[in-house]
Write a protein that holds these residues in place. Sequence first.
Motif, PDB file in Angstrom:
ATOM      1  N   ASP A  58      -8.105   6.893 -17.727  1.00  0.00           N
ATOM      2  CA  ASP A  58      -7.003   6.363 -18.538  1.00  0.00           C
ATOM      3  C   ASP A  58      -6.048   5.499 -17.722  1.00  0.00           C
ATOM      4  N   ASP A  59      -5.977   5.743 -16.429  1.00  0.00           N
ATOM      5  CA  ASP A  59      -4.987   5.024 -15.610  1.00  0.00           C
ATOM      6  C   ASP A  59      -5.434   5.029 -14.146  1.00  0.00           C
ATOM      7  N   TRP A  60      -5.865   3.879 -13.683  1.00  0.00           N
ATOM      8  CA  TRP A  60      -6.322   3.787 -12.285  1.00  0.00           C
ATOM      9  C   TRP A  60      -5.165   3.516 -11.324  1.00  0.00           C
ATOM     10  N   ALA A  61      -3.975   3.219 -11.863  1.00  0.00           N
ATOM     11  CA  ALA A  61      -2.853   2.802 -11.003  1.00  0.00           C
ATOM     12  C   ALA A  61      -2.505   3.818  -9.907  1.00  0.00           C
ATOM     13  N   PRO A  62      -2.518   5.132 -10.199  1.00  0.00           N
ATOM     14  CA  PRO A  62      -2.162   6.078  -9.129  1.00  0.00           C
ATOM     15  C   PRO A  62      -3.102   5.995  -7.924  1.00  0.00           C
ATOM     16  N   TYR A  63      -4.382   5.684  -8.175  1.00  0.00           N
ATOM     17  CA  TYR A  63      -5.348   5.616  -7.074  1.00  0.00           C
ATOM     18  C   TYR A  63      -5.120   4.339  -6.259  1.00  0.00           C
ATOM     19  N   ASP A  64      -4.819   3.246  -6.978  1.00  0.00           N
ATOM     20  CA  ASP A  64      -4.492   1.995  -6.284  1.00  0.00           C
ATOM     21  C   ASP A  64      -3.246   2.179  -5.418  1.00  0.00           C
ATOM     22  N   ALA A  65      -2.248   2.868  -5.977  1.00  0.00           N
ATOM     23  CA  ALA A  65      -0.991   3.065  -5.241  1.00  0.00           C
ATOM     24  C   ALA A  65      -1.228   3.918  -3.991  1.00  0.00           C
ATOM     25  N   ALA A  66      -2.056   4.954  -4.143  1.00  0.00           N
ATOM     26  CA  ALA A  66      -2.342   5.826  -2.993  1.00  0.00           C
ATOM     27  C   ALA A  66      -3.093   5.045  -1.917  1.00  0.00           C
ATOM     28  N   LEU A  67      -4.046   4.224  -2.332  1.00  0.00           N
ATOM     29  CA  LEU A  67      -4.808   3.442  -1.361  1.00  0.00           C
ATOM     30  C   LEU A  67      -3.888   2.447  -0.652  1.00  0.00           C
ATOM     31  N   ASP A  68      -2.952   1.866  -1.399  1.00  0.00           N
ATOM     32  CA  ASP A  68      -1.988   0.936  -0.807  1.00  0.00           C
ATOM     33  C   ASP A  68      -1.183   1.608   0.302  1.00  0.00           C
ATOM     34  N   ARG A  69      -0.772   2.816   0.018  1.00  0.00           N
ATOM     35  CA  ARG A  69       0.016   3.562   0.998  1.00  0.00           C
ATOM     36  C   ARG A  69      -0.777   3.751   2.293  1.00  0.00           C
ATOM     37  N   LEU A  70      -2.052   4.068   2.146  1.00  0.00           N
ATOM     38  CA  LEU A  70      -2.905   4.265   3.323  1.00  0.00           C
ATOM     39  C   LEU A  70      -3.196   2.929   4.020  1.00  0.00           C
ATOM     40  N   ARG A  71      -3.272   1.871   3.203  1.00  0.00           N
ATOM     41  CA  ARG A  71      -3.543   0.534   3.757  1.00  0.00           C
ATOM     42  C   ARG A  71      -2.371   0.085   4.630  1.00  0.00           C
ATOM     43  N   VAL A  72      -1.150   0.333   4.119  1.00  0.00           N
ATOM     44  CA  VAL A  72       0.049  -0.021   4.882  1.00  0.00           C
ATOM     45  C   VAL A  72       0.077   0.728   6.215  1.00  0.00           C
ATOM     46  N   VAL A  76      -7.089   1.963   6.271  1.00  0.00           N
ATOM     47  CA  VAL A  76      -8.137   1.588   5.305  1.00  0.00           C
ATOM     48  C   VAL A  76      -9.010   0.479   5.884  1.00  0.00           C
ATOM     49  N   TYR A  77     -10.310   0.623   5.717  1.00  0.00           N
ATOM     50  CA  TYR A  77     -11.198  -0.462   6.156  1.00  0.00           C
ATOM     51  C   TYR A  77     -12.424  -0.571   5.256  1.00  0.00           C
ATOM     52  N   ALA A  78     -12.955  -1.784   5.207  1.00  0.00           N
ATOM     53  CA  ALA A  78     -14.166  -2.025   4.419  1.00  0.00           C
ATOM     54  C   ALA A  78     -15.381  -1.597   5.231  1.00  0.00           C
ATOM     55  N   CYS A  79     -16.379  -1.060   4.542  1.00  0.00           N
ATOM     56  CA  CYS A  79     -17.573  -0.529   5.218  1.00  0.00           C
ATOM     57  C   CYS A  79     -18.796  -0.934   4.416  1.00  0.00           C
ATOM     58  N   ASP A  80     -19.744  -1.598   5.090  1.00  0.00           N
ATOM     59  CA  ASP A  80     -20.958  -2.000   4.366  1.00  0.00           C
ATOM     60  C   ASP A  80     -22.134  -1.079   4.677  1.00  0.00           C
ATOM     61  N   CYS A  81     -21.846   0.087   5.268  1.00  0.00           N
ATOM     62  CA  CYS A  81     -22.912   1.065   5.506  1.00  0.00           C
ATOM     63  C   CYS A  81     -23.395   1.626   4.165  1.00  0.00           C
ATOM     64  N   GLY A 192      -4.502  14.564   1.897  1.00  0.00           N
ATOM     65  CA  GLY A 192      -3.210  14.892   1.297  1.00  0.00           C
ATOM     66  C   GLY A 192      -2.075  14.698   2.302  1.00  0.00           C
ATOM     67  N   ARG A 193      -2.332  15.115   3.528  1.00  0.00           N
ATOM     68  CA  ARG A 193      -1.311  14.969   4.576  1.00  0.00           C
ATOM     69  C   ARG A 193      -1.020  13.486   4.825  1.00  0.00           C
ATOM     70  N   LEU A 194      -2.093  12.672   4.893  1.00  0.00           N
ATOM     71  CA  LEU A 194      -1.917  11.227   5.124  1.00  0.00           C
ATOM     72  C   LEU A 194      -1.169  10.572   3.967  1.00  0.00           C
ATOM     73  N   LEU A 195      -1.281  11.177   2.776  1.00  0.00           N
ATOM     74  CA  LEU A 195      -0.597  10.636   1.600  1.00  0.00           C
ATOM     75  C   LEU A 195       0.810  11.215   1.446  1.00  0.00           C
ATOM     76  N   GLY A 196       1.213  12.064   2.389  1.00  0.00           N
ATOM     77  CA  GLY A 196       2.581  12.552   2.386  1.00  0.00           C
ATOM     78  C   GLY A 196       2.776  13.938   1.794  1.00  0.00           C
ATOM     79  N   ARG A 197       1.684  14.621   1.482  1.00  0.00           N
ATOM     80  CA  ARG A 197       1.830  15.988   0.978  1.00  0.00           C
ATOM     81  C   ARG A 197       2.257  16.889   2.132  1.00  0.00           C
ATOM     82  N   GLU A 198       3.312  17.667   1.936  1.00  0.00           N
ATOM     83  CA  GLU A 198       3.865  18.446   3.045  1.00  0.00           C
ATOM     84  C   GLU A 198       2.916  19.536   3.520  1.00  0.00           C
ATOM     85  N   GLY A 199       2.371  20.276   2.582  1.00  0.00           N
ATOM     86  CA  GLY A 199       1.416  21.319   2.949  1.00  0.00           C
ATOM     87  C   GLY A 199       0.320  21.344   1.915  1.00  0.00           C
TER      88      GLY A 199
END
Length: 266
Positions: A58-72, A76-81, A192-199
Amino acid sequence: MANAVYVWGLARATGRRVVLRIEDHDRQRSRAVFDAALLEDLAWLGFAADTKPIRQSDDWAPYDAALDRLRVAGLVYACDCTRSTFAAWARESGRAWSGGGCPGGCRSRKLGERAGVGTRVALGDGAEDWDDQRLGPQREVPNREGDLLVRDRHGNWTYPFCVVVDDMRHEIDLVVRGEDLLDATARQVRLGRLLGREGPPAFYHHPLLRKPSGAKLSKSDGDSGVRDLRSRGLTAEDVLGEAAAAVGLLEGPRPLAAADVPKLFV
Ligand SMILES: [Zn+2]
């Protein structure tokens, strides 16, 4: 249905709400008809969720936002394996790929994210600790099978990525799932930790029900096992009793109403 027994039993026994999430992150494999069948099976068994079904598609935006956070954060890297890259590496090396990165060294190749290429997140080194409410304290390295693929080359978000994002935004504090997912936990705790989850949330990995053949019952093919038993004339109470006995929650099968399932956990 063993999963439903554990989810509703543990949630109700501990005063928690049940969030019903339809995990249709994989557009190639998801089938609306299976979702409908599973929801109907749950209702027939007597289990009602506290939310309307939440559909990932229904909504892909949360996944895009999370990936953006990791990209910043530069993770994040592209992989052709492909699977065959991993298989070829394993053949040559005499062992499966493990540790950070991927066999193609894609992070340093800076391929650029684009269609037709997968996306990985560098998980980093070290181990993660978490508490499993059935199995006790756990410790595992997150990158045992390499860095986490978060999006495949067809553009599908992957299961481990989506559920971590969802668990955070839905404020899930107890994850109840089959013990076949125990191996996925360390990398999800790290993500979760990389995305800012405390525990990390608490986890409860339950035993799996198997078909009489010994094969694992698969949610993805819409087979909850309930249809089959229903067509043989069993009642919901019979089915729940069988399931609870099969995973050791009852000493032997006896009729069990959904309302009585939480009593198995107090
Ligand atoms: Zn690669």
